[in-house]
Design a protein around this motif. Structure first.
Motif, mmCIF file in Angstrom:
data_model
loop_
_atom_site.group_PDB
_atom_site.id
_atom_site.type_symbol
_atom_site.label_atom_id
_atom_site.label_comp_id
_atom_site.label_asym_id
_atom_site.label_seq_id
_atom_site.Cartn_x
_atom_site.Cartn_y
_atom_site.Cartn_z
ATOM 1 N N ALA A 62 -21.834 -17.009 39.465
ATOM 2 C CA ALA A 62 -20.750 -17.148 40.443
ATOM 3 C C ALA A 62 -19.587 -17.972 39.913
ATOM 4 C CB ALA A 62 -21.294 -17.774 41.726
ATOM 5 N N ALA A 63 -19.838 -18.803 38.898
ATOM 6 C CA ALA A 63 -18.765 -19.623 38.350
ATOM 7 C C ALA A 63 -17.801 -18.804 37.488
ATOM 8 C CB ALA A 63 -19.353 -20.770 37.521
ATOM 9 N N LEU A 64 -18.247 -17.631 37.019
ATOM 10 C CA LEU A 64 -17.443 -16.835 36.097
ATOM 11 C C LEU A 64 -16.910 -15.549 36.719
ATOM 12 C CD1 LEU A 64 -19.575 -17.256 32.842
ATOM 13 C CD2 LEU A 64 -17.537 -18.534 33.542
ATOM 14 N N THR A 65 -17.659 -14.962 37.646
ATOM 15 C CA THR A 65 -17.214 -13.731 38.288
ATOM 16 C C THR A 65 -17.953 -13.539 39.600
ATOM 17 O OG1 THR A 65 -16.960 -11.324 38.058
ATOM 18 C CG2 THR A 65 -18.895 -12.325 37.011
ATOM 19 N N ASP A 66 -17.260 -12.955 40.564
ATOM 20 C CA ASP A 66 -17.917 -12.581 41.813
ATOM 21 C C ASP A 66 -18.422 -11.142 41.752
ATOM 22 O OD1 ASP A 66 -15.462 -11.368 41.829
ATOM 23 O OD2 ASP A 66 -14.943 -11.921 43.882
ATOM 24 N N CYS A 67 -18.395 -10.565 40.552
ATOM 25 C CA CYS A 67 -19.017 -9.268 40.301
ATOM 26 C C CYS A 67 -20.297 -9.528 39.500
ATOM 27 C CB CYS A 67 -18.045 -8.344 39.579
ATOM 28 S SG CYS A 67 -18.531 -6.595 39.617
ATOM 29 N N TYR A 68 -20.517 -8.824 38.410
ATOM 30 C CA TYR A 68 -21.725 -9.078 37.625
ATOM 31 C C TYR A 68 -21.502 -8.667 36.178
ATOM 32 C CZ TYR A 68 -23.361 -4.223 37.099
ATOM 33 O OH TYR A 68 -23.475 -2.909 36.730
ATOM 34 N N ALA A 69 -22.481 -8.981 35.331
ATOM 35 C CA ALA A 69 -22.444 -8.620 33.912
ATOM 36 C C ALA A 69 -23.727 -7.880 33.561
ATOM 37 C CB ALA A 69 -22.261 -9.860 33.047
ATOM 38 N N TRP A 70 -23.787 -7.357 32.342
ATOM 39 C CA TRP A 70 -24.933 -6.526 31.953
ATOM 40 C C TRP A 70 -25.165 -6.613 30.451
ATOM 41 C CZ3 TRP A 70 -20.219 -4.792 33.709
ATOM 42 C CH2 TRP A 70 -19.392 -4.200 32.766
ATOM 43 N N SER A 71 -26.341 -6.203 30.039
ATOM 44 C CA SER A 71 -26.636 -6.010 28.620
ATOM 45 C C SER A 71 -27.595 -4.833 28.509
ATOM 46 C CB SER A 71 -27.263 -7.261 27.999
ATOM 47 O OG SER A 71 -28.618 -7.408 28.408
ATOM 48 N N ILE A 72 -27.567 -4.163 27.362
ATOM 49 C CA ILE A 72 -28.448 -3.014 27.145
ATOM 50 C C ILE A 72 -28.663 -2.834 25.642
ATOM 51 C CG2 ILE A 72 -26.467 -1.459 27.242
ATOM 52 C CD1 ILE A 72 -30.005 -0.526 28.377
ATOM 53 N N SER A 73 -29.913 -2.571 25.259
ATOM 54 C CA SER A 73 -30.217 -2.224 23.868
ATOM 55 C C SER A 73 -30.026 -0.724 23.694
ATOM 56 C CB SER A 73 -31.665 -2.608 23.542
ATOM 57 O OG SER A 73 -31.864 -3.996 23.654
ATOM 58 N N LYS A 74 -29.375 -0.343 22.581
ATOM 59 C CA LYS A 74 -29.023 1.061 22.408
ATOM 60 C C LYS A 74 -28.919 1.403 20.924
ATOM 61 C CE LYS A 74 -25.950 2.413 25.369
ATOM 62 N NZ LYS A 74 -26.682 3.230 26.355
ATOM 63 N N ASP A 75 -29.882 2.175 20.429
ATOM 64 C CA ASP A 75 -29.827 2.710 19.057
ATOM 65 C C ASP A 75 -29.575 1.633 18.007
ATOM 66 O OD1 ASP A 75 -30.357 5.289 19.879
ATOM 67 O OD2 ASP A 75 -28.253 5.884 19.968
ATOM 68 N N GLY A 76 -30.304 0.521 18.124
ATOM 69 C CA GLY A 76 -30.178 -0.546 17.139
ATOM 70 C C GLY A 76 -29.053 -1.519 17.401
ATOM 71 N N TYR A 77 -28.311 -1.301 18.469
ATOM 72 C CA TYR A 77 -27.236 -2.217 18.849
ATOM 73 C C TYR A 77 -27.597 -2.909 20.164
ATOM 74 C CZ TYR A 77 -24.344 0.064 15.330
ATOM 75 O OH TYR A 77 -23.847 0.553 14.157
ATOM 76 N N PHE A 78 -26.978 -4.057 20.381
ATOM 77 C CA PHE A 78 -27.128 -4.783 21.629
ATOM 78 C C PHE A 78 -25.751 -4.888 22.261
ATOM 79 C CE2 PHE A 78 -27.546 -8.750 24.150
ATOM 80 C CZ PHE A 78 -28.577 -8.330 24.983
ATOM 81 N N ILE A 79 -25.583 -4.297 23.451
ATOM 82 C CA ILE A 79 -24.302 -4.280 24.147
ATOM 83 C C ILE A 79 -24.326 -5.341 25.230
ATOM 84 C CG2 ILE A 79 -22.689 -2.894 25.492
ATOM 85 C CD1 ILE A 79 -24.014 -0.402 24.315
#
Length: 355
Positions: free
Chosen positions: A197-214
């Protein structure tokens, strides 16, 4: 030769699906910023997950995903982080992990050859003629071209030029989606949903994909880059591993907050997908609503000779879709409330413990 029945601006999931479903008797032109192949040109930042509702669209369309748009691994849970309370929970999810740009290009290959598809184009101006038709000026290969069309379709996403021309005084809440790709150094791939909540009132995400981390997130426009970097620094304390970014991406993303944020068009102009505000406020998922709205509009345009008001019929036909999206607004209000989110996560409702 430059007069069409329908002009579609944008060939993301909404525009490409509409172009594929339109009757072959209609003369259709479709303008798209993306090139027809390769990794160059416009690419939309996206975690690249197909939700259950989007999967249902493939069932209705009798389509199967080719393996070259799928990404590894397929992940069956979302790890939810609340950085303020340091609570972490695991919830089952049935997303399909895809590579978004190849997915968009594949959808374009399904468009019938009767549609005049123009790649790597930029729509410059639109205007209405005295006879009610629309004049569209666009550039391609450094040269401007002009076409006219009876119906104009805005499928040009969050920053839709068509929407701005139709509703210059109406504004939907916007965020800047910031996303970076790193070589994946985590021992077990995972997908996560992150709240702070201190950085955004929306949200963030991460996902592993084909050897990369997004890693990505939707942040207030003015402080997006700084807040994104702060979030990464905080996530280091939760076991997230970052190295040298191999790619950085940004784009505007809509987040509707009122029922009036859903706009369908007027005067033979129609909005579909995110251009209409059809995106989930709780997850920022828009592919399923792109499919739904383009499918609804295609049925109306394919039977447009009965003289009825198509804009009114499209508004009525999308009522259930708009009500569903309003439910996502209410859900987002709960998920982004620090107090309610804390209570839900502490209750461990639907949480699956990991051994």
């Amino acid at each position: 030769m430059n007069d069409y029945d329908i002009a579609i601006i944008g060939l993301g999931p909404a525009g490409a699906t509409l172009a594929r479903l339109l009757d072959s008797r209609l003369r259709v032109i479709a303008l798209d910023k993306k090139r027809d192949n390769g990794d160059e040109g416009f690419q939309k930042p996206c975690g690249g997950l197909l939700a259950t509702d989007a999967q249902r669209g493939f069932i209705r369309f009798n389509l199967n995903l080719p393996t070259d748009v799928l990404a590894n691994p397929q992940i069956f849970s979302v790890k939810t982080y609340d950085l303020n309370t340091r609570l972490i929970r695991n919830y089952q999810r049935t997303y399909v992990n895809i590579n978004r740009h190849p997915f968009d290009l594949w959808l374009k290959t399904l468009i019938p050859p009767a549609v005049d598809v123009r790649h790597d184009t930029l729509c410059r101006r639109i205007g209405r003629l005295d006879d009610g038709r629309y004049r569209v000026t666009f550039s391609q290969n450094g040269r401007e071209e002009v076409i006219t069309a009876r119906y104009l379709i805005g499928a040009d996403g969050a920053n839709s030029m068509i929407r701005r021309n139709l509703y210059p005084d109406h504004h939907i809440r916007q965020y800047l989606a910031v996303q970076q790709w790193f070589p994946d150094r985590h021992p077990v791939p995972f997908y996560s949903c992150i709240f702070d909540a201190a950085l955004t009132d929306c949200y963030a995400w991460s996902i592993s994909k084909d050897g990369y981390f997004i890693i990505g997130g939707a942040f207030p426009l003015k402080s997006a880059t700084a807040n994104f970097e702060q979030m990464k620094a905080k996530l280091g304390g939760f076991g997230f591993r970052f190295g040298e970014a191999v790619k950085s991406e940004k784009c505007i993303v809509l987040c509707p907050s009122r029922f009036c944020d859903f706009r369908c068009g007027q005067d033979n102009v129609f909005l579909i997908g995110e251009a209409a505000g059809f995106i989930s406020a709780s997850s920022l998922e828009g592919i399923s609503y792109a499919f739904d709205s383009s499918e609804i509009l295609s049925r109306l345009l394919n039977h447009a000779d009965d003289g009825s008001n198509l804009n009114r019929r499209y508004w009525a036909a999308t009522r259930r879709l708009r009500l569903k999206l309003y439910g996502k607004i209410l859900k987002a209000a709960v998920l982004t409330s620090p107090l309610l989110r804390k209570w839900i996560m502490r209750s461990k409702i639907s949480h699956i413990a990991v051994e």
